[in-house]
Design an enzyme around this catalytic site. Sequence first.
Site, PDB file in Angstrom:
ATOM      1  N   GLU A  35      45.887  45.358  36.596  1.00  0.00           N
ATOM      2  CA  GLU A  35      45.685  44.046  35.981  1.00  0.00           C
ATOM      3  C   GLU A  35      44.734  43.187  36.807  1.00  0.00           C
ATOM      4  OE1 GLU A  35      46.030  40.594  33.598  1.00  0.00           O
ATOM      5  OE2 GLU A  35      46.310  42.732  33.208  1.00  0.00           O
TER       6      GLU A  35
ATOM      7  N   HIS B  21      42.318  40.391  20.484  1.00  0.00           N
ATOM      8  CA  HIS B  21      41.675  40.289  21.798  1.00  0.00           C
ATOM      9  C   HIS B  21      40.667  41.424  21.992  1.00  0.00           C
ATOM     10  CE1 HIS B  21      41.232  39.267  25.998  1.00  0.00           C
ATOM     11  NE2 HIS B  21      41.664  40.453  26.384  1.00  0.00           N
TER      12      HIS B  21
END
Length: 305
Positions: free
Chosen positions: A59, A124
């Site tokens: 991440e 997204h």
Amino acid sequence: MKKFLKVWSVLTIICMTVVVFGGALVTKTGSADGCGNSWPLCNGQLVRLTDVTPEKLIEFMHRMTTGISSIFVIVLAICAWIYMKNRRETKPLAIIAVLFLIIQALMGMAAVVWGQNPYIMALHFGISIICYASIVLLALMIFEVDRKFDARNLVMGTKLRVNIYALTIYTYLAVYTGALVRHEKASMAVPVWPFENGHFIMPTSVQDYVQYFHRLAAFILIVWLLYVTWLVFRDYRRYRVLTFSMVLSLVFIALQAVTGALSVYTGVNLYIALAHSLIITMLFALLCYLCLLASRSKSNRLRIK
């Protein structure tokens, strides 16, 4: 300046490819919550070597590459705006690239801070491929691909133009269904491809519906792409840019179908799933280029006359 733009555009495409890969990797590995609910830092601080986990590293690296790519995209947009200001497509593409990059980052931040809705997160990915496609189109203009393929003399009929526009929009919707499969965790909802045990079984859950709908959307996309290819080779064979683009699009869609089937057969193998995401991104960018050519058709016809 032109040489710099060429190098910079290639680097920007590479950076955006890494971002697309990274976003897919975050989803596939379940690393979206790897940094907690703080953004842009991990749990309010930089990642320390003493508390690194695979999810946190994935991440954080995705956020970092997105930040680096943002610099590349903004610089490319500004330089292209200045250097190619006489091209009518330059300013819209530059604006789209930067705008959708910002929207993509804000959606990512919102997902981290306020939680993740699968339908929003599927969008997204759709936002990211629009940004990617605009960067690819700017690069193609910088490299003057039109001249190499003599696309400046390309004239399309209404039927082909309408099909290209509609096919591109439909491809975007099909991409959304694929992203929704990932975010709804429906990848293995129907564990046999194309149907369960070779027979159509009525869906009983949201995941089943999402998976079946994506497969139907993919099938329609393949048929439609074959039809447009047939139109091109029947009526526009003399235009290399069209024939080459359609052959390449068929290669992409074939690879997309193969990786989609293999994703199911391998239990969503990470590398195959990442390739599946990248291939459709490149196909969408190619179709956007065909839309660009179609939009010039009328002016080309008037100029040739």
